[in-house]
Structure formats: structure tokens, C-alpha cells
Design an enzyme around this catalytic site. Structure first.
Site, PDB file in Angstrom:
ATOM      1  N   ASP A 122       0.839  -1.193   0.000  1.00 17.43           N
ATOM      2  CA  ASP A 122       0.000   0.000   0.000  1.00 17.43           C
ATOM      3  C   ASP A 122       0.883   1.254   0.000  1.00 17.43           C
ATOM      4  OD1 ASP A 122      -2.252   1.628   0.091  1.00 17.43           O
ATOM      5  OD2 ASP A 122      -2.438   1.504   2.274  1.00 17.43           O
ATOM      6  N   HIS A 165      -2.992   0.687  11.914  1.00 15.23           N
ATOM      7  CA  HIS A 165      -2.752  -0.723  11.611  1.00 15.23           C
ATOM      8  C   HIS A 165      -1.273  -1.019  11.427  1.00 15.23           C
ATOM      9  CE1 HIS A 165      -3.870   1.588   7.921  1.00 15.23           C
ATOM     10  NE2 HIS A 165      -2.682   1.141   7.515  1.00 15.23           N
ATOM     11  N   GLN A 233      -3.270  -5.262   6.170  1.00 13.34           N
ATOM     12  CA  GLN A 233      -3.149  -4.203   7.183  1.00 13.34           C
ATOM     13  C   GLN A 233      -4.122  -4.483   8.316  1.00 13.34           C
ATOM     14  OE1 GLN A 233      -3.752  -1.468   3.868  1.00 13.34           O
ATOM     15  NE2 GLN A 233      -2.017  -0.234   4.534  1.00 13.34           N
ATOM     16  N   ARG A 263       3.778  12.261  10.790  1.00 16.66           N
ATOM     17  CA  ARG A 263       2.482  12.291  10.106  1.00 16.66           C
ATOM     18  C   ARG A 263       1.733  11.035  10.540  1.00 16.66           C
ATOM     19  NH1 ARG A 263      -0.028   9.489   6.152  1.00 16.66           N
ATOM     20  NH2 ARG A 263      -1.286  10.502   4.579  1.00 16.66           N
ATOM     21  N   ASP A 265      -0.880   8.497  10.438  1.00 15.63           N
ATOM     22  CA  ASP A 265      -1.697   8.025   9.322  1.00 15.63           C
ATOM     23  C   ASP A 265      -3.003   7.390   9.777  1.00 15.63           C
ATOM     24  OD1 ASP A 265      -1.669   7.230   6.335  1.00 15.63           O
ATOM     25  OD2 ASP A 265      -2.067   5.333   7.334  1.00 15.63           O
ATOM     26  N   GLU A 307      -3.500  12.823   9.812  1.00 13.53           N
ATOM     27  CA  GLU A 307      -4.091  12.579   8.501  1.00 13.53           C
ATOM     28  C   GLU A 307      -5.493  12.036   8.710  1.00 13.53           C
ATOM     29  OE1 GLU A 307      -4.891  10.001   4.783  1.00 13.53           O
ATOM     30  OE2 GLU A 307      -4.382   9.191   6.747  1.00 13.53           O
ATOM     31  N   HIS A 377      -0.130  12.103  -2.565  1.00 14.85           N
ATOM     32  CA  HIS A 377       0.020  10.757  -3.142  1.00 14.85           C
ATOM     33  C   HIS A 377      -1.322  10.034  -3.254  1.00 14.85           C
ATOM     34  CE1 HIS A 377      -0.525  10.042   1.034  1.00 14.85           C
ATOM     35  NE2 HIS A 377      -0.645   8.740   0.815  1.00 14.85           N
ATOM     36  N   ASP A 378      -2.359  10.549  -2.576  1.00 18.56           N
ATOM     37  CA  ASP A 378      -3.637   9.840  -2.564  1.00 18.56           C
ATOM     38  C   ASP A 378      -4.581  10.368  -3.649  1.00 18.56           C
ATOM     39  OD1 ASP A 378      -3.432   7.791  -0.708  1.00 18.56           O
ATOM     40  OD2 ASP A 378      -3.782   9.138   0.991  1.00 18.56           O
ATOM     41  N   ARG A 500      -3.516   5.183  -8.075  1.00 18.93           N
ATOM     42  CA  ARG A 500      -2.890   6.324  -7.397  1.00 18.93           C
ATOM     43  C   ARG A 500      -1.430   6.465  -7.850  1.00 18.93           C
ATOM     44  NH1 ARG A 500      -4.047   5.153  -1.197  1.00 18.93           N
ATOM     45  NH2 ARG A 500      -3.545   3.063  -1.944  1.00 18.93           N
TER      46      ARG A 500
HETATM   47  C1  GLC Z   1      -3.652   6.910   4.454  1.00 14.84           C
HETATM   48  C2  GLC Z   1      -2.650   7.017   3.320  1.00 14.84           C
HETATM   49  C3  GLC Z   1      -3.064   6.104   2.200  1.00 14.84           C
HETATM   50  C4  GLC Z   1      -3.155   4.693   2.721  1.00 14.84           C
HETATM   51  C5  GLC Z   1      -4.046   4.614   3.965  1.00 14.84           C
HETATM   52  C6  GLC Z   1      -3.905   3.300   4.678  1.00 14.84           C
HETATM   53  O1  GLC Z   1      -4.904   7.361   4.073  1.00 14.84           O
HETATM   54  O2  GLC Z   1      -2.521   8.343   2.904  1.00 14.84           O
HETATM   55  O3  GLC Z   1      -2.156   6.182   1.135  1.00 14.84           O
HETATM   56  O4  GLC Z   1      -3.661   3.853   1.726  1.00 14.84           O
HETATM   57  O5  GLC Z   1      -3.736   5.598   4.909  1.00 14.84           O
HETATM   58  O6  GLC Z   1      -2.691   3.238   5.373  1.00 14.84           O
END
Ligand code: GLC
Length: 617
Positions: A122, A165, A233, A263, A265, A307, A377-378, A500
């Protein structure tokens, strides 16, 4: 009298612990109740990491303790990239420090760089070891050397830490799988399908195409595991205080390697409750507050960025509201600014943007602000609510979201954008978009000189928007030279299923085309102007104002030096704004910082060219 090193360290620890003890334990106890033994272990852990910190980092701690709003300065500008795609590996980054400096960057975010599971990870968000660097990028020692070199040039370093995760190959998960009950309790595991189905009733799917459902059944150990994202995950069980201790330990380990910002996540998903969508629950905010207090005690130089790509009402809560004010994340992604930039570009109408940004967001936060960005990146998820659309005449929410997805996939007649559809959900009709900034803004489809101009101006208007809105602007690698979609991703077996990768290209270091150079120069110029403008510091309030011309978006930054009025023309037509509007916002001289010229006209109104961006003082 100067205290010698050891007593001084103890003194500093005690002072910082006293300062943040209440923030830490009031939140911690809300989640875990009174657990004196665990609290004692937590305090010892903080003390241990603080003592292990290098002198250089301890000095930085002191500096930032004295200036805790350091990251809110108008001087801050960020750059986000995959280490391999930008520079091959960590050692390669050392060769490009000059590039950051030439662009005016003083904050870099290395996309996921901790050791991922092998194969599809991922994009690195499936981590099997939080204490090791991805071997493809280098070693922990090399990472430390890069962080130190950057620190010496006053460039701060952000890395990702996934809180929701771990990879199923993580040591904890492997033990859980082998039947170790202690580690099974680190995850969310269920014995019966009935339990899982009860949760599914109110959950949504994050990757409906690639990873439908939120649970995975493993016959080897006969359990259902909570897997919000991908099967590999495994969601952590944050209700277990041992998980909190482990993660706090990891955060401080990373802080001591020279990380300035973590950051965090996928934080929205950290807490689960039956009957809810298991996102943005109040417990998440207590956990985040406690983690923040912990690092503030033992590594005060480090800040947190959350995030959470969620709807407006939920988004603000990550920057600390109510009893969490000034105590939660220091930065959070302003996905609503991003979404409405793209929405207004498509419709040439800023009314919904003006409504949403004014309605839901305070003018400033305490010791916190936005990470402003327009691409990352998303994918782009169209986080536009039915309630908000109902407030603006002529917009039907579902139709609007569908229109945006089609527009940015280049499937709507007349669209200038080229992108991909990401994760279309056949049940809800929801779909998102992938694509690079430049391709979505029209550079890929441009055939005529005029279309090319329009695309470049859309990009630069976006850069000026994120550089002035209020927050720490983040450029995503390649956008500063207008890189187009990278269709070659489909040839890479591990990436082919996930478009992506369309907007995760490799950095071409060769000679730039004339267009790339224009985007680069324009971007760099805007950054320079931002840095010279104290009105744009993130702790200066941002007041959204309705211009009375629906193509124009505007806000005022009310600085000590007087107001700065920023205006953006979201259309390819000239737009007029009456002089009285500018005067009413406190503009005296009508001087545009970006063009270093006066915008006043004898006709009594300011004329904004297509995709104009002006910062008027
Ligand atoms: C966050 C990341 C994304 C990822 C997700 C799961 O949203 O920006 O790229 O797929 O977390 O870890």
C-alpha cells in the site's frame, strides 16, 4: 549558576512533565481508567527517551519550547516525496539539499520510509517494523545522517507513522497469529461471523474495489481480523493500554533519530464502536491528546500532523477544539480546501467553496494549523456533504460529486482534466479520482497556446492559494515542474491495481522543458513572496469573504501590518471586482504583492485576468 548536564536534564524533564502531566493523564484515564502501574511505566518510558536524546536535539527542544509556534511561520514551506522516486535512496537525498534550498523548502516529508512488508505494501503504509528503515532506501544510520544534514540547514523532517494498523507480517501480528493471547489483544479479532456482520452494518468501505469489507477471516487460526484498509493491514486495538505504550515508545524512538514531525496516518479509524461508522469517535481525540502530551514531555521539538480525510465537521476536531484546544495535532490536512479548489475550477463558481470554508472552519487554532495542499500521493475523495450543497442554490450533492469525478477523469464533455477513476463503489455510486496536479489542471490535454496558458495559470493560482490561505503549504513532488500522469504504473505488477500510482512519478533530473521551467519559476516566485509577507503566518486569522462575483474566491489575513486581501479568479474569463469591495476589506493602496503593481483602475473596479491570483495589501 549553570547546572551540570545531568541535573539540568532532570530539571528540564520535571518542568516539562509538570507542564503536560494533566494533558497526558486526563486524556489517558478517559480511555484506560485509573491504571497506576501502567502510568508509572509510561512516565519511566518518557524519562528514558528524554535522557537518550542527543545534545543537538535537546538544544532544539529548548529552542522550540521557547517558540512553540515555530511551524506556523510564513517562512515555512514543505515538499513531499517518495525517497526512491526523488533520489533513489536516502544517501541520494543528500545530493538534492540544494534543490530544496533553491525552491525555498524548509520542511520535507519523506513518504512512508519505515520497513514495509514485502510485495504490495500500500505504498509503504503496511509496515512490518517501525524501528527499521525500508532496506531499499537505506539504513537507520543513513536516515539519521540525512536528518542531521537537513537540520543543520534548518530543514525539518517529517515521516509517516501508521497508527491504525500494522502489516500482518509485523512481529506482534506474527505472534498473534501463532496463538499468543497477549498479542491477539493488540489487534481486533473475533471468533464469530455474527459479531463481524453486526459491525459491518454501519461501516463504510475504504477500498471497495481492491479490498471489499472491513474484516478478513483466517482459517489457519480461525479468527476474523479487523482490516479496514487492505487484508494485509491489521487494525490495532487501541483499547489496550499496551498498544498505547508500544506506540509511544516507537514515537520517541523515531524522535530521537531526528524526526521533527510525525504524520499520523489514518487516525480517524483508531477507535471502534458498534453501531457507528467507527470514524472520528471522541476516544480518538483523547488518544491523540495523550500521545501529543507524551512527545511534548520527552521530545518537545517534535510536532504531530494528523491525517484524517473526513467531512468538515469532523476535520476541525483534529486541530484541537473544546477541551482539546491546543492539545491535539499541530497540523492536519485541509482536504476541504483541496476539494473545493478542484470543485470550483470545474464549475468556475466559488459559492459552495465560500460557504463551506466560512461555515465550518474557525479563523485560527491554538498552536495548530492546516497543512495546505492541492495534490498528494492519494486520490481525491469528493468530501462534499448533502447538507452543505443544500445551502447553495442549484447544487444537488450526489449529482455534483458524480460530475466532479467524471470531470476529473476527463469523461465529462469539455473537461480540461485527464485523470483516472479510483475505487468506484457500485453500491453507493461514490467514485474518486487519481491524477497529477498538472494533468488534472489541463496541461496534459492542452493543444493550443491558450489552453496551455490556462493550465499553467490554474496551477499557479493553486500554488498561490495554498501559500496564502493559512497553514503550512505542502508541494507534492513533481508538481513544481508540472509533471503529467505517469501511465507506466500499469506495467508494474505491484502497482497496476492501484491507479494512485498515476501521480507518483519519478523525478526527472534532466533538462526541463520551457513549460516545466515556467511552472518551476512561478512556484518559486510565489514561495519567495509568501516568505516576505508576515500576514501569511499561520497564526494570523483567515477570514473568508464573499466577493459578490461567484467566479472569485477571497479571504482576508488580518495581520499586525494591516489586512492582506487575497483574491482568486476561478474562471477563464476576465472578472471585475468593485473598488469599494477592496476598500471595505481595509485595502488602502491596492498594491498586489504578487505582481508588485497596483491593481487600481480609473473605472472604479479591479479587473482580474483569467485565473488571476492577487494578494492585495
Ligand atoms: C492513508 C494514506 C493512504 C493509505 C491509507 C492506509 O490514508 O494516505 O495512502 O492507503 O492511509 O494506510
Amino acid at each position: 549558576m549553570r547546572l551540570s548536564a545531568a541535573p539540568q536534564d532532570t530539571l528540564l524533564f520535571d518542568l516539562r512533565f509538570n507542564r503536560s502531566e494533566h494533558d497526558l493523564f486526563s486524556a489517558f484515564r478517559k480511555i484506560y481508567g485509573e491504571k497506576p502501574a501502567v502510568e508509572k511505566r509510561l512516565k519511566a518510558l518518557l524519562q528514558r527517551h528524554w535522557l537518550a536524546r542527543s545534545e543537538a536535539l535537546k538544544n532544539l527542544d529548548l529552542k522550540r519550547d521557547l517558540n512553540p509556534d515555530w511551524f506556523l511561520s510564513e517562512k515555512m514551506v514543505g515538499y513531499v516525496f517518495y525517497v526512491d522516486r526523488f533520489a533513489g535512496n536516502f544517501n541520494g537525498v543528500l545530493d538534492h539539499i540544494g534543490y530544496f534550498e533553491s525552491l525555498g523548502i524548509n520542511y520535507v516529508h519523506f513518504m512512508p520510509c519505515l520497513k514495509p512488508r514485502p510485495g504490495n505494501s500500500d505504498g509503504g503504509y503496511s509496515v512490518m517494523d517501525y524501528r527499521a528503515i525500508n532496506p531499499a532506501l537505506g539504513t537507520m544510520q543513513e536516515f539519521e545522517a540525512v536528518a542531521q544534514a537537513l537540520r543543520e540547514r534548518e530543514i525539518s523532517v517529517t515521516i509517516d507513522l501508521v497508527l491504525n494498523h500494522t502489516a500482518k507480517e509485523h512481529e506482534w501480528a506474527m505472534k498473534a497469529k501463532a496463538g499468543d493471547i497477549q498479542y491477539q489483544d493488540y489487534y481486533l479479532m473475533f471468533d464469530s461471523q455474527a459479531e463481524v456482520l453486526a459491525y459491518e452494518k454501519t461501516l463504510v468501505e475504504v477500498f471497495p474495489n481492491d479490498a471489499p469489507g472491513n474484516f478478513t477471516y483466517y482459517p489457519e487460526f480461525n479468527k476474523y481480523v479487523w482490516t479496514t484498509f487492505n487484508e494485509h493491514q491489521w487494525d490495532l486495538n487501541w483499547a489496550n493500554p499496551e498498544v498505547f505504550l508500544e506506540i509511544a515508545d516507537i514515537m520517541l524512538f523515531l524522535a530521537n533519530k531526528g524526526v521533527d514531525c510525525l504524520r499520523l496516518d489514518a487516525v480517524a479509524f483508531m477507535w471502534k464502536r458498534l453501531g457507528t461508522n467507527c470514524q472520528n469517535l471522541p476516544e480518538v481525540h483523547d488518544i491523540l491528546q495523550a500521545l501529543r502530551a507524551a512527545t511534548r514531555i520527552a521530545a518537545p521539538a517534535m510536532i504531530h500532523k494528523a491525517e484524517a480525510i473526513v467531512a468538515p465537521r469532523d476535520l476541525v476536531t483534529y486541530l484541537g477544539v473544546g477541551r482539546h484546544t491546543g492539545r491535539e495535532a499541530n497540523l492536519a490536512y485541509h482536504n476541504n480546501l483541496m476539494v473545493h479548489y478542484w470543485s470550483s475550477l470545474a464549475t468556475r463558481d466559488t459559492q459552495l467553496m465560500t460557504y463551506v470554508l466560512r461555515k465550518h472552519f474557525p479563523e485560527r487554532f491554538r498552536n495548530a494549523s492546516w497543512a495546505t495542499y492541492l495534490r498528494c500521493h492519494d486520490d481525491i475523495g469528493w468530501a462534499i456533504t448533502d447538507e452543505d450543497c443544500a445551502q447553495v442554490p442549484g447544487i444537488e450533492a450526489f449529482a455534483h460529486r458524480k460530475y466532479l469525478a467524471d470531470f476529473y477523469a476527463g469523461q465529462f464533455p469539455g473537461s480540461f482534466a485527464r485523470g483516472g477513476i479510483f475505487q468506484e463503489n457500485p453500491l453507493t455510486g461514490d467514485k474518486r479520482n487519481s491524477g497529477s496536479f498538472a494533468s488534472l489542471a489541463g496541461l496534459e490535454s492542452a493543444e493550443t497556446e491558450l489552453e496551455m496558458e490556462a493550465a499553467i495559470n490554474r496551477i499557479l493560482m493553486g500554488v498561490a492559494l495554498m501559500a496564502s490561505f493559512g497553514g503550512l503549504p505542502l508541494l507534492f513532488m513533481g508538481d513544481e515542474i508540472g509533471l503529467l500522469n505517469d501511465y507506466a504504473f500499469a506495467q508494474v505488477p505491484e502497482h497496476a491495481h492501484d491507479n494512485r500510482w498515476l501521480h507518483r512519478p519519478e523525478m526527472p533530473w534532466g533538462k526541463r522543458s520551457a513549460i516545466q521551467q515556467r511552472v518551476f519559476d512561478g512556484t518559486r516566485y510565489i514561495i519567495q513572496q509568501r516568505k516576505a509577507c508576515p500576514h501569511l503566518a499561520a497564526d494570523i486569522p483567515t477570514r473568508i469573504v464573499a466577493v459578490g462575483n461567484s467566479a472569485v474566491f477571497a479571504f482576508v489575513r488580518e495581520g499586525d501590518e494591516g489586512p492582506l486581501l487575497a483574491m482568486f479568479n476561478f474562471s477563464e474569463l476576465w472578472q471585475n471586482v468593485p473598488n469599494e469591495f477592496l476598500s471595505a476589506q481595509g485595502a488602502l493602496k491596492f498594491l498586489d504583492v504578487l505582481s508588485a503593481a497596483s491593481v487600481a483602475t480609473p473605472e472604479g473596479y479591479v479587473q482580474l485576468p483569467p485565473y488571476a491570483r492577487v494578494w492585495i495589501t
